[in-house]
Design a protein around this motif. Sequence first.
Motif, short mmCIF file in Angstrom:
data_model
loop_
_atom_site.label_atom_id
_atom_site.label_comp_id
_atom_site.label_asym_id
_atom_site.label_seq_id
_atom_site.Cartn_x
_atom_site.Cartn_y
_atom_site.Cartn_z
N LYS A 58 -11.52 12.42 12.62
CA LYS A 58 -12.75 13.04 12.12
C LYS A 58 -13.77 13.01 13.25
CE LYS A 58 -11.73 11.17 7.59
NZ LYS A 58 -12.08 10.13 6.64
N GLU A 59 -13.83 14.07 14.01
CA GLU A 59 -14.63 14.10 15.23
C GLU A 59 -16.13 13.91 15.01
OE1 GLU A 59 -13.79 17.28 17.88
OE2 GLU A 59 -11.83 16.45 18.38
N ASN A 60 -16.59 14.05 13.78
CA ASN A 60 -18.01 13.86 13.52
C ASN A 60 -18.31 12.47 12.94
OD1 ASN A 60 -16.71 14.66 11.08
ND2 ASN A 60 -18.69 15.19 10.19
N THR A 61 -17.33 11.55 13.03
CA THR A 61 -17.52 10.19 12.54
C THR A 61 -17.51 9.22 13.71
OG1 THR A 61 -16.47 10.77 10.45
CG2 THR A 61 -16.58 8.43 10.99
N PHE A 62 -18.53 8.37 13.75
CA PHE A 62 -18.71 7.41 14.83
C PHE A 62 -18.86 6.00 14.24
CE2 PHE A 62 -20.15 11.47 16.23
CZ PHE A 62 -19.75 11.56 17.55
N SER A 63 -18.37 5.02 14.98
CA SER A 63 -18.57 3.61 14.63
C SER A 63 -19.22 2.93 15.82
CB SER A 63 -17.25 2.92 14.31
OG SER A 63 -16.71 3.44 13.11
N VAL A 64 -20.20 2.11 15.53
CA VAL A 64 -20.91 1.35 16.54
C VAL A 64 -20.71 -0.12 16.20
CG1 VAL A 64 -23.17 0.86 17.55
CG2 VAL A 64 -22.63 3.18 16.74
N VAL A 65 -20.31 -0.92 17.18
CA VAL A 65 -20.10 -2.35 16.95
C VAL A 65 -20.90 -3.12 17.98
CG1 VAL A 65 -18.42 -4.23 16.85
CG2 VAL A 65 -17.77 -1.94 16.07
N GLY A 66 -21.80 -3.98 17.50
CA GLY A 66 -22.59 -4.84 18.37
C GLY A 66 -22.24 -6.29 18.10
N LYS A 67 -22.10 -7.08 19.15
CA LYS A 67 -21.74 -8.49 19.04
C LYS A 67 -22.86 -9.30 19.70
CE LYS A 67 -17.95 -11.54 20.53
NZ LYS A 67 -16.68 -11.55 21.29
N TRP A 68 -23.41 -10.27 18.96
CA TRP A 68 -24.60 -10.99 19.41
C TRP A 68 -24.40 -12.49 19.36
CZ3 TRP A 68 -28.10 -8.03 21.67
CH2 TRP A 68 -27.94 -6.65 21.48
N ARG A 69 -24.95 -13.17 20.34
CA ARG A 69 -24.83 -14.64 20.44
C ARG A 69 -25.55 -15.33 19.28
NH1 ARG A 69 -23.20 -16.89 24.74
NH2 ARG A 69 -23.97 -15.25 26.12
N THR A 70 -26.75 -14.84 18.94
CA THR A 70 -27.56 -15.49 17.90
C THR A 70 -28.21 -14.44 17.00
OG1 THR A 70 -29.59 -15.46 19.22
CG2 THR A 70 -28.14 -17.42 19.44
N ARG A 71 -28.62 -14.88 15.83
CA ARG A 71 -29.35 -14.00 14.91
C ARG A 71 -30.66 -13.51 15.53
NH1 ARG A 71 -28.77 -12.82 9.74
NH2 ARG A 71 -27.20 -14.42 9.50
N PRO A 72 -31.47 -14.40 16.17
CA PRO A 72 -32.70 -13.90 16.79
C PRO A 72 -32.45 -12.83 17.86
CG PRO A 72 -32.81 -16.29 16.56
CD PRO A 72 -31.41 -15.88 16.20
N ALA A 73 -31.39 -12.97 18.64
CA ALA A 73 -31.08 -11.96 19.65
C ALA A 73 -30.76 -10.62 18.99
CB ALA A 73 -29.91 -12.41 20.52
N MET A 74 -29.99 -10.67 17.91
CA MET A 74 -29.64 -9.44 17.20
C MET A 74 -30.88 -8.82 16.57
SD MET A 74 -26.70 -8.69 14.32
CE MET A 74 -27.49 -9.70 13.07
N GLU A 75 -31.71 -9.66 15.96
CA GLU A 75 -32.93 -9.15 15.32
C GLU A 75 -33.89 -8.55 16.35
OE1 GLU A 75 -34.19 -12.52 13.00
OE2 GLU A 75 -32.74 -12.07 11.42
N LYS A 76 -33.94 -9.13 17.54
CA LYS A 76 -34.77 -8.57 18.60
C LYS A 76 -34.22 -7.19 19.00
CE LYS A 76 -36.81 -9.52 23.07
NZ LYS A 76 -36.96 -10.46 24.19
N HIS A 77 -32.90 -7.08 19.07
CA HIS A 77 -32.26 -5.80 19.39
C HIS A 77 -32.65 -4.73 18.37
CE1 HIS A 77 -29.23 -2.74 20.00
NE2 HIS A 77 -28.74 -2.97 18.81
N PHE A 78 -32.74 -5.11 17.10
CA PHE A 78 -33.09 -4.15 16.06
C PHE A 78 -34.49 -3.56 16.26
CE2 PHE A 78 -30.08 -6.42 12.89
CZ PHE A 78 -29.00 -5.72 13.39
#
Length: 128
Positions: A58-78
């Motif tokens: 399905k060429e119009n379907t994309f998946s994005v996967v992010g891997k983060w060391r800590t919750r604060p790092a991920m929340e900062k990324h958001f």
Amino acid sequence: MLFYQIKIVIKPYKTDEFIKSTRSFKTDEFIKSTRSFARKIRKEKGCLGYSVYRDSEKENTFSVVGKWRTRPAMEKHFKTQNFEVLIGAARVLGETFEMNIAEVLKTGDFQLAREQIASQNKVHGEAG
């Protein structure tokens, strides 16, 4: 360690526009464009990995996967412009959007996989 996974189905006639928007794109080539976008995010503090995948069927379907060391790092990324660009493009050009966030409970190699299979066999009363 935490992960987030986003599945985005883009309107079929908007796929090229989505690819362009997730890079400041100078090229329409998916691989080059997503590498550049992912490279920016991988440089963020606390990022352990970031990948964008295009569904092979399905060429119009994309998946994005992010891997983060800590919750604060991920929340900062958001709160970054990179994440805002991704979400904005998905909101404007997408048909569906689904996001999952998970915390990793265990990591390991084949031994961990064997242990998990063995524990499931015990739960279900099967012989190992």
